[in-house]
Design a protein around this motif. Structure first.
Motif, PDB file in Angstrom:
ATOM      1  N   GLY A  26       0.802  -1.235   0.006  1.00 20.00           N
ATOM      2  CA  GLY A  26      -0.293   0.040   0.024  1.00 20.00           C
ATOM      3  C   GLY A  26       0.943   1.222  -0.103  1.00 20.00           C
ATOM      4  O   GLY A  26       2.069   1.275  -0.457  1.00 20.00           O
ATOM      5  N   ASN A  27       0.302   2.482   0.788  1.00 20.12           N
ATOM      6  CA  ASN A  27       1.134   3.558   0.818  1.00 20.12           C
ATOM      7  C   ASN A  27       1.588   3.771   2.152  1.00 20.12           C
ATOM      8  O   ASN A  27       2.075   4.991   2.358  1.00 20.12           O
ATOM      9  CB  ASN A  27       0.180   4.577  -0.006  1.00 20.12           C
ATOM     10  CG  ASN A  27      -1.004   4.896   0.934  1.00 20.12           C
ATOM     11  OD1 ASN A  27      -1.324   4.192   2.038  1.00 20.12           O
ATOM     12  ND2 ASN A  27      -2.051   5.746   0.519  1.00 20.12           N
ATOM     13  N   HIS A  28       1.685   2.712   2.873  1.00 21.73           N
ATOM     14  CA  HIS A  28       2.473   3.191   4.363  1.00 21.73           C
ATOM     15  C   HIS A  28       3.969   3.338   3.947  1.00 21.73           C
ATOM     16  O   HIS A  28       4.544   3.125   3.106  1.00 21.73           O
ATOM     17  CB  HIS A  28       2.204   2.123   5.188  1.00 21.73           C
ATOM     18  CG  HIS A  28       2.549   2.262   6.508  1.00 21.73           C
ATOM     19  ND1 HIS A  28       3.896   2.197   7.042  1.00 21.73           N
ATOM     20  CD2 HIS A  28       1.839   2.512   7.698  1.00 21.73           C
ATOM     21  CE1 HIS A  28       3.983   2.245   8.385  1.00 21.73           C
ATOM     22  NE2 HIS A  28       2.589   2.533   8.822  1.00 21.73           N
ATOM     23  N   ASP A  29       4.410   3.937   4.994  1.00 17.80           N
ATOM     24  CA  ASP A  29       6.048   4.546   4.646  1.00 17.80           C
ATOM     25  C   ASP A  29       6.791   3.113   4.708  1.00 17.80           C
ATOM     26  O   ASP A  29       7.787   3.113   3.883  1.00 17.80           O
ATOM     27  CB  ASP A  29       6.344   5.336   6.065  1.00 17.80           C
ATOM     28  CG  ASP A  29       5.974   6.516   6.214  1.00 17.80           C
ATOM     29  OD1 ASP A  29       5.884   7.188   7.152  1.00 17.80           O
ATOM     30  OD2 ASP A  29       5.538   7.197   4.924  1.00 17.80           O
ATOM     31  N   ILE A  30       6.401   2.146   5.352  1.00 16.83           N
ATOM     32  CA  ILE A  30       7.304   0.977   5.439  1.00 16.83           C
ATOM     33  C   ILE A  30       7.233   0.355   3.856  1.00 16.83           C
ATOM     34  O   ILE A  30       7.826  -0.159   3.320  1.00 16.83           O
ATOM     35  CB  ILE A  30       6.807  -0.157   6.441  1.00 16.83           C
ATOM     36  CG1 ILE A  30       7.236   0.321   7.774  1.00 16.83           C
ATOM     37  CG2 ILE A  30       7.433  -1.598   6.179  1.00 16.83           C
ATOM     38  CD1 ILE A  30       6.841  -0.485   9.047  1.00 16.83           C
ATOM     39  N   ALA A  31       5.904   0.394   3.486  1.00 15.13           N
ATOM     40  CA  ALA A  31       5.442  -0.201   2.151  1.00 15.13           C
ATOM     41  C   ALA A  31       6.150   0.430   0.938  1.00 15.13           C
ATOM     42  O   ALA A  31       6.985  -0.218   0.108  1.00 15.13           O
ATOM     43  CB  ALA A  31       3.825  -0.398   1.782  1.00 15.13           C
ATOM     44  N   LYS A  32       6.334   1.721   1.266  1.00 19.98           N
ATOM     45  CA  LYS A  32       7.324   2.528   0.523  1.00 19.98           C
ATOM     46  C   LYS A  32       8.609   2.065   0.219  1.00 19.98           C
ATOM     47  O   LYS A  32       9.442   1.951  -0.764  1.00 19.98           O
ATOM     48  CB  LYS A  32       6.952   4.025   0.534  1.00 19.98           C
ATOM     49  CG  LYS A  32       5.899   4.478   0.120  1.00 19.98           C
ATOM     50  CD  LYS A  32       5.575   6.074   0.664  1.00 19.98           C
ATOM     51  CE  LYS A  32       4.014   6.561   0.288  1.00 19.98           C
ATOM     52  NZ  LYS A  32       3.942   8.092   0.846  1.00 19.98           N
ATOM     53  N   LYS A  33       9.168   1.863   1.399  1.00 23.18           N
ATOM     54  CA  LYS A  33      10.562   1.263   1.668  1.00 23.18           C
ATOM     55  C   LYS A  33      10.599  -0.114   0.919  1.00 23.18           C
ATOM     56  O   LYS A  33      11.867  -0.334   0.413  1.00 23.18           O
ATOM     57  CB  LYS A  33      10.802   1.182   3.136  1.00 23.18           C
ATOM     58  CG  LYS A  33      11.177   2.436   3.809  1.00 23.18           C
ATOM     59  CD  LYS A  33      12.757   2.704   4.026  1.00 23.18           C
ATOM     60  CE  LYS A  33      12.986   3.748   5.000  1.00 23.18           C
ATOM     61  NZ  LYS A  33      14.331   4.157   4.894  1.00 23.18           N
TER      62      LYS A  33
END
Lengths: 82, 150
Positions: free
Chosen positions: A43-50
């Motif tokens: 999704g677009n959570h910070d961890i997902a972006k990482k």
């Protein structure tokens, strides 16, 4: 039949390194090496972006499913006492 | 091992927080749970070091340039600390002194049935958070017990 697994965990709380054991019994267990066994959606959570930055493979190498399992989590102790 | 056998003979103690707001038992019993784990590989060995609390932790590679990462979802339906769910991201690791050979290192871990990993976990439950397990980082060493066959 899968056997009881022991996970030896290490954490830090209030600057103190802690060790704790988790024992896990897979009552029901299945595994697959099929690339279709699982799908990961980010999704677009910070961890997902990482995770998007590290370019994950589109398919899993290995999938493990335990529809029924039981476990015991023992209390943590100072790593010095390990 | 049959269902329920894991808990036989294990003594529990009643525990309570200092402000008497939470009580529970130690060790904590998880009676009825489900988990699923998918292990993927990453195309680049460099990347998630920012997740690692230890600078010398080295990701294990299944193939050259492709390290492993495991995603696990847990559903704890019946526990001594009430039901909750958890999701974790784990990176199998090794240490420089142990050496790192793509494929060989991970096969060695599988043969010994001992794995080292960095685990990032987030649980969705107030009680689990009160026990310091919400959004935590763990380094885990995994053993297999009661090996009846290789």
């Amino acid at each position: 039949m899968e056997k009881v697994n022991r996970f030896k965990t290490y954490s830090v709380k209030d600057g103190v390194p802690l060790a704790a054991n988790v024992y896990m019994n897979p009552v029901e267990f299945g595994k697959s090496m099929s690339g279709k066994a699982a799908q990961l959606t980010l999704g677009n959570h910070d961890i997902a972006k990482k995770l998007q930055e590290i370019k994950l493979s589109p398919k899993p190498l290995f999938f493990q499913y335990m529809p029924v399992m039981e476990a015991i989590l023992y209390g943590p102790r100072n790593l010095m006492d390990d | 091992m049959n269902r329920g056998d894991l808990f036989k003979g294990v003594i529990q103690w009643e525990m309570m927080t200092k402000d008497l707001s939470l009580e529970g038992k130690l060790p904590v019993f998880y009676y009825d749970n489900t988990s699923m784990t998918a292990t993927l590989h990453r195309l680049h060995r460099q990347g998630p070091q920012s997740f690692f609390p230890c600078p010398i932790c080295t990701p294990v590679e299944a193939m050259a340039g492709r390290a492993l990462v495991a995603f696990t979802a847990f559903e704890y339906r019946k526990t001594d600390i009430d039901p909750y769910n958890e999701f974790s991201i784990s990176f199998p690791i090794t240490y420089p002194e142990k050496g790192l050979i793509p494929g060989i290192t991970v096969l060695g871990m599988m043969a010994k049935k001992i794995f080292y990993g960095i685990r990032l976990a987030a649980s969705r439950h107030d009680r689990a958070g009160a026990q310091g397990r919400r959004g935590h980082v763990r380094v885990s060493q995994i053993h297999r017990r009661h090996q009846l066959f290789p």
